[in-house]
Design a protein around this motif. Structure first.
Motif, PDB file in Angstrom:
ATOM      1  N   SER A   1       0.844  -1.191   0.000  1.00  0.00           N
ATOM      2  CA  SER A   1       0.000   0.000   0.000  1.00  0.00           C
ATOM      3  C   SER A   1       0.882   1.246   0.000  1.00  0.00           C
ATOM      4  N   ALA A   2       0.330   2.343  -0.422  1.00  0.00           N
ATOM      5  CA  ALA A   2       1.071   3.601  -0.461  1.00  0.00           C
ATOM      6  C   ALA A   2       1.276   4.117   0.955  1.00  0.00           C
ATOM      7  N   GLN A   3       2.370   4.804   1.167  1.00  0.00           N
ATOM      8  CA  GLN A   3       2.654   5.382   2.469  1.00  0.00           C
ATOM      9  C   GLN A   3       2.566   6.894   2.373  1.00  0.00           C
ATOM     10  N   VAL A   4       2.030   7.495   3.407  1.00  0.00           N
ATOM     11  CA  VAL A   4       1.900   8.940   3.466  1.00  0.00           C
ATOM     12  C   VAL A   4       2.604   9.420   4.721  1.00  0.00           C
ATOM     13  N   SER A   5       3.399  10.456   4.598  1.00  0.00           N
ATOM     14  CA  SER A   5       4.059  11.022   5.771  1.00  0.00           C
ATOM     15  C   SER A   5       3.883  12.536   5.757  1.00  0.00           C
ATOM     16  N   VAL A   6       3.803  13.082   6.948  1.00  0.00           N
ATOM     17  CA  VAL A   6       3.651  14.521   7.106  1.00  0.00           C
ATOM     18  C   VAL A   6       4.750  15.002   8.038  1.00  0.00           C
ATOM     19  N   ALA A   7       5.433  16.058   7.660  1.00  0.00           N
ATOM     20  CA  ALA A   7       6.490  16.623   8.488  1.00  0.00           C
ATOM     21  C   ALA A   7       6.131  18.058   8.839  1.00  0.00           C
ATOM     22  N   VAL A   8       6.379  18.413  10.082  1.00  0.00           N
ATOM     23  CA  VAL A   8       6.155  19.775  10.543  1.00  0.00           C
ATOM     24  C   VAL A   8       7.474  20.311  11.053  1.00  0.00           C
ATOM     25  N   ALA A   9       7.884  21.449  10.546  1.00  0.00           N
ATOM     26  CA  ALA A   9       9.135  22.065  10.976  1.00  0.00           C
ATOM     27  C   ALA A   9       8.849  23.475  11.457  1.00  0.00           C
ATOM     28  N   ILE A  10       9.249  23.761  12.684  1.00  0.00           N
ATOM     29  CA  ILE A  10       9.118  25.105  13.240  1.00  0.00           C
ATOM     30  C   ILE A  10      10.501  25.725  13.193  1.00  0.00           C
ATOM     31  N   THR A  11      10.639  26.793  12.445  1.00  0.00           N
ATOM     32  CA  THR A  11      11.956  27.398  12.245  1.00  0.00           C
ATOM     33  C   THR A  11      12.153  28.653  13.076  1.00  0.00           C
ATOM     34  N   ILE A  12      11.199  28.961  13.949  1.00  0.00           N
ATOM     35  CA  ILE A  12      11.308  30.130  14.810  1.00  0.00           C
ATOM     36  C   ILE A  12      11.664  29.649  16.208  1.00  0.00           C
ATOM     37  N   ALA A  13      12.744  30.183  16.763  1.00  0.00           N
ATOM     38  CA  ALA A  13      13.165  29.779  18.105  1.00  0.00           C
ATOM     39  C   ALA A  13      12.225  30.360  19.148  1.00  0.00           C
ATOM     40  N   PRO A  14      12.053  29.674  20.274  1.00  0.00           N
ATOM     41  CA  PRO A  14      11.193  30.224  21.325  1.00  0.00           C
ATOM     42  C   PRO A  14      11.845  31.453  21.957  1.00  0.00           C
ATOM     43  N   PRO A  15      11.050  32.306  22.589  1.00  0.00           N
ATOM     44  CA  PRO A  15      11.615  33.472  23.271  1.00  0.00           C
ATOM     45  C   PRO A  15      12.484  33.056  24.459  1.00  0.00           C
ATOM     46  N   GLU A  16      13.143  34.050  25.035  1.00  0.00           N
ATOM     47  CA  GLU A  16      13.965  33.785  26.224  1.00  0.00           C
ATOM     48  C   GLU A  16      13.076  33.278  27.357  1.00  0.00           C
ATOM     49  N   LEU A  17      13.654  32.488  28.257  1.00  0.00           N
ATOM     50  CA  LEU A  17      12.901  32.015  29.411  1.00  0.00           C
ATOM     51  C   LEU A  17      12.588  33.198  30.322  1.00  0.00           C
ATOM     52  N   PRO A  18      11.361  33.294  30.784  1.00  0.00           N
ATOM     53  CA  PRO A  18      11.037  34.393  31.681  1.00  0.00           C
ATOM     54  C   PRO A  18      11.653  34.172  33.060  1.00  0.00           C
ATOM     55  N   VAL A  19      11.948  35.256  33.737  1.00  0.00           N
ATOM     56  CA  VAL A  19      12.497  35.171  35.094  1.00  0.00           C
ATOM     57  C   VAL A  19      11.358  35.495  36.056  1.00  0.00           C
ATOM     58  N   TYR A  20      11.062  34.583  36.945  1.00  0.00           N
ATOM     59  CA  TYR A  20      10.029  34.808  37.945  1.00  0.00           C
ATOM     60  C   TYR A  20      10.394  34.035  39.200  1.00  0.00           C
ATOM     61  N   ASP A  21       9.827  34.461  40.312  1.00  0.00           N
ATOM     62  CA  ASP A  21      10.107  33.810  41.594  1.00  0.00           C
ATOM     63  C   ASP A  21       9.400  32.460  41.660  1.00  0.00           C
TER      64      ASP A  21
ATOM     65  N   ASP B   1       2.288  30.953  17.108  1.00  0.00           N
ATOM     66  CA  ASP B   1       3.258  31.601  17.983  1.00  0.00           C
ATOM     67  C   ASP B   1       3.479  30.735  19.226  1.00  0.00           C
ATOM     68  N   TYR B   2       4.538  31.070  19.983  1.00  0.00           N
ATOM     69  CA  TYR B   2       4.800  30.371  21.236  1.00  0.00           C
ATOM     70  C   TYR B   2       3.961  30.961  22.358  1.00  0.00           C
ATOM     71  N   TYR B   3       3.650  30.147  23.348  1.00  0.00           N
ATOM     72  CA  TYR B   3       3.009  30.645  24.565  1.00  0.00           C
ATOM     73  C   TYR B   3       3.608  29.901  25.753  1.00  0.00           C
ATOM     74  N   TRP B   4       3.633  30.577  26.914  1.00  0.00           N
ATOM     75  CA  TRP B   4       4.273  30.041  28.116  1.00  0.00           C
ATOM     76  C   TRP B   4       3.283  29.225  28.925  1.00  0.00           C
ATOM     77  N   LEU B   5       3.669  28.027  29.291  1.00  0.00           N
ATOM     78  CA  LEU B   5       2.858  27.168  30.152  1.00  0.00           C
ATOM     79  C   LEU B   5       3.519  27.111  31.520  1.00  0.00           C
ATOM     80  N   LEU B   6       2.869  27.696  32.499  1.00  0.00           N
ATOM     81  CA  LEU B   6       3.375  27.677  33.864  1.00  0.00           C
ATOM     82  C   LEU B   6       2.899  26.386  34.527  1.00  0.00           C
TER      83      LEU B   6
END
Length: 77
Positions: free
Chosen positions: A24-44, A66-71
């Motif tokens: 049977s035929a094979q199908v593949s999907v590739a996802v590439a994110i070429t944008i680096a995440p922002p700097e790590l936030p500094v918090y207490d 876009d990126y979003y921060w998960l606390l």
């Protein structure tokens, strides 16, 4: 004549059996994110609810465009 047909079919049968099965035929999907995440936030470090809990830092996750921060909360150790 029947002997010729018999031996002819014996010569033909291995060719059929040796034929590779259809694949049977094979199908593949590739996802590439070429944008680096922002700097790590500094918090207490938040206060954990009690003994037996450990603080786990958050991380950047990729959203729709876009990126979003998960606390991360304090979790049991």
């Amino acid at each position: 004549m029947r002997i010729v047909q018999f031996f002819g079919s014996l010569l033909f049968a291995p060719g059929i059996l040796a034929r590779p099965a259809e694949s049977s035929a094979q199908v593949s999907v590739a996802v590439a994110i070429t944008i680096a995440p922002p700097e790590l936030p500094v918090y207490d470090q938040p206060i954990c609810p009690g003994d037996g809990y450990i603080w786990t830092p958050g991380y950047w996750a990729w959203g729709d465009d876009d990126y979003y921060w998960l606390l991360q909360p304090c979790r049991p150790s």
